[in-house]
Design a protein around this motif. Structure first.
Motif: not given
Lengths: 220, 248, 204
Positions: B37, B59, B205, B209
């Protein structure tokens, strides 16, 4: 012990401790006075902030008086006697809280006309403020009671109790002040009032139960 | 329906034996997910057309915020389970999850305010979400404070359960009230907080995460629970044997 | 007053904090007798009393009244069980009579009067308890023994802070309770002078 004899004894007790009532009223007044002195005393600011000031002061005054709600009962062994009395502890708790609400919150309610004059609260928002106080101060007592029971066995439980209870007060303060804010701009304010009512009923169910659990855990 | 599984789950001994081997693989998997991630999100994903590279904090921020809420929900449920069924494992879980959840709420707040600086121009905005995460942090701190202030274990367990249950009941009201309050004050000026449907290259991503952080939380919480079980059951025979035969 | 034959503690184990206080304690207590829980400081005498009163949950074990399982909760039968703990729930701000009326609302005026007379509390009937001495406050709590008719008395250190006269008075009251078929379980460090007490031993 019966509910009636318990109520009678609690009435006597509250009356013997009437100084507490005077103290919390004075505290309430002092907190209110801090705002004009500390921020701004012009009618323009105050009339906008009045309901928020009154509400914060009321919440603080109630918190400080509710903090020691069960302290003495814990130390003199009364809580044990509640538990062995065969009576329902949630109902005993409710009786006690109702009584203290009468003694602590009613004076605050009675003072609110004077304070709203002093703080230049617009006339059209006084009744909304009064109704919000009527509806929501019982919830403050009910939620405060939980915190008081949770920290009853601690010598220095005051700050901890504030830490636990204040986040629970936020929604009440938000909805209560939005009642007067809506009234000031001429909007209908029954929705937040209804929510305050709903919060009251939820706390009425949850708080005595939770308080009783905490009391039972604290006694032994 | 049989409740046997619940009772088995309630026994520290069973739980310890069953999940002893889990944290390490979970932790490795979590690290893997988070690495993917981070690399993908920080280096490969395209910059936002409005915010440039500063959006990449999403993120960390979003997974932390999600975890903070899930952890509180789980903690509150554990509290309910303890108050109703007196299951022995639930206060252990409660104790293990509270600091982790608080940390997540804290991270969400800090990253939120760092994100706020370039996008809104201030470190702090009385935005509905930020405020409710702040309150969430306070609720966590209340539970942790109760646990550490009360010395007797059974009392601390009970009261922490009470506090977390009451907090759980209040959480939706708090969220709703803060949104109400916010909209009454100002319109939703920050439509950026409601990201328009993200492109896949940004969203994937983020998904990694979130999953990675969930796995990490599972590993950390299981570890903490094992430690707590050992502390509580230190006097029991089965734990002695366990430690003697397998080491810690 | 209800009459019973026995109160049975079966396999009671108590845990306080990290310590085991008693493990697998079994006692059959006959009504009409007095049981004294003996043990060193910290052996768990008060805890055992609390378990019987239903204030503390035992880790294991059950309590039977005659053949009926009452779980671990005597407090389900408030008409049968009177518990006076180490702190005995006397309100310092209330007067002697108000305290008594709170716990024994059904007691008649004459009964209260005669109980107070026996306990030498008559002059203080309308005095707040905070103005009384520790021994007198204890007598206020003990006045419940005179005014209510529970079959089971659970008394934690009932003799503490009483003077010689008070102790004799209490002992004769306990004797009366035994005579009418009641059960008394108490903790005390003093030897009883007149009553033949059975002892429940707790070891560390």
């Amino acid at each position: 012990m019966t509910y009636v004899s318990f109520l009678r004894a609690e009435c006597h007790l509250v009356w013997r401790r009437k100084q507490n009532m005077v103290n919390s009223v004075l505290f309430f007044l002092l907190v209110v006075v801090l705002f004009p002195l500390g921020i701004d005393a012009t009618p323009m600011f105050l009339s906008k902030a009045a309901s928020g000031i009154i509400w914060c002061a009321a919440a603080l005054a109630i918190l400080t008086s509710v903090e020691s709600l069960f302290k003495e009962d814990y130390h003199d062994g009364s809580l044990e006697q509640w538990l062995v009395s065969g009576l329902s502890v949630p109902i005993l708790v409710l009786i006690k809280m109702a009584l203290h609400w009468l003694f602590i919150a009613l004076p605050l309610l009675l003072l609110s006309p004077v304070l709203s004059e002093v703080l230049y609260l617009p006339d059209n928002s006084f009744w909304p403020l009064f109704m919000s106080l009527m509806l929501a101060t019982p919830s403050l007592f009910l939620l405060g009671g939980i915190g008081s029971a949770v920290t009853v066995s601690l010598r220095q439980g005051g700050v901890l109790m504030l830490l636990i209870v204040l986040p629970l007060y936020l929604p009440i303060i938000i909805f209560a002040t939005s009642v007067t804010k809506a009234a000031q701009v001429g909007l209908p304010y029954d929705a937040p009032l209804a929510i305050l009512g709903a919060i009251f009923f939820v706390s009425l169910v949850v708080s005595p139960l939770m308080t009783a659990i905490s009391i039972k855990a604290s006694v032994n | 329906m049989s409740w046997a599984w619940l009772h088995r789950l309630g026994s520290p001994k069973w739980f310890y034996g069953r999940f002893k081997a889990w944290p390490k693989p979970l932790f490795c998997l979590a690290c893997l997910c988070l690495m993917v991630a981070m690399v993908w999100g920080l280096a490969i994903a395209p910059p936002d057309y409005q915010q440039g590279n500063s959006f990449r904090i999403i993120y960390i921020h979003v997974p932390a915020a999600i975890l903070a809420q899930s952890c509180y929900f789980a903690m509150g449920m554990a509290g309910v389970v303890y108050l109703v069924w007196q299951i022995k494992m639930s206060p252990i879980f409660l104790q293990a999850v509270a600091p982790f959840g608080a940390l997540m709420a804290f991270i969400a707040l800090v990253t939120g305010s760092i994100w706020g600086k370039p996008t809104w121009g201030t470190w702090w905005v009385w935005d509905a979400r930020l405020t409710s995460v702040l309150v969430l942090l306070f609720l966590y701190m209340g539970v942790i404070a109760v646990q550490s202030a009360l010395e007797e274990r059974s009392l601390a367990d009970k009261t922490a359960a009470v506090v977390s249950v009451v907090g759980l009941l209040n959480l939706p009201i708090i969220k709703y009230s803060v949104e109400w309050w916010n909209t009454l004050h100002q319109g939703a000026t920050f439509s950026i907080t409601e990201p328009p449907s993200m492109p896949m290259a940004m969203w994937l991503p983020l998904l990694f995460a979130v999953i990675g952080l969930y796995l990490l939380s599972a590993a950390v919480i299981l570890w903490r629970m094992q430690t707590e079980i050992m502390r509580r059951e230190a006097r029991t025979q089965w734990l002695k044997q366990e430690v003697l035969s397998d080491g810690v | 007053m209800q009459s019973y034959v026995s109160l049975t503690l079966s396999n009671i184990s108590i845990e306080r904090g990290e310590r085991d206080l008693c493990k697998g304690l079994s006692v059959v207590a006959q009504f009409g007798r007095l049981y004294q829980i003996v043990g060193e400081n910290g052996a768990g005498k008060s805890s055992l009393l609390k378990v019987i009163a239903g204030l503390l949950r035992p880790v294991e074990g059950e309590i039977f009244l005659d053949d009926k399982v009452i779980g671990a909760a005597m407090n389900q039968w408030p008409q049968d069980c009177l518990y006076l703990g180490h702190q005995y729930g006397v309100k310092r701000l209330l007067t002697v009579e108000e305290n008594i009326r709170c716990y024994c609302p059904n007691a008649s005026r004459e009964n209260i009067h005669s109980a107070l007379a026996q306990l030498d509390l008559l002059p203080y009937q309308n005095t707040p308890v905070k103005q009384l001495s520790a021994g007198q406050a204890k007598r206020v709590a003990l006045s419940r023994l005179w005014l209510s008719d529970q079959a089971i008395w659970l008394l934690d250190e009932p003799f503490s802070s009483l003077d010689v006269k008070g102790r004799a008075l209490l002992e004769s009251k306990l004797e009366q309770q035994l005579k009418r078929g009641g059960l008394v379980i108490l903790t005390t460090h003093q030897a009883l002078l007149r009553i033949d007490a059975q002892s429940i031993e707790l070891t560390l």
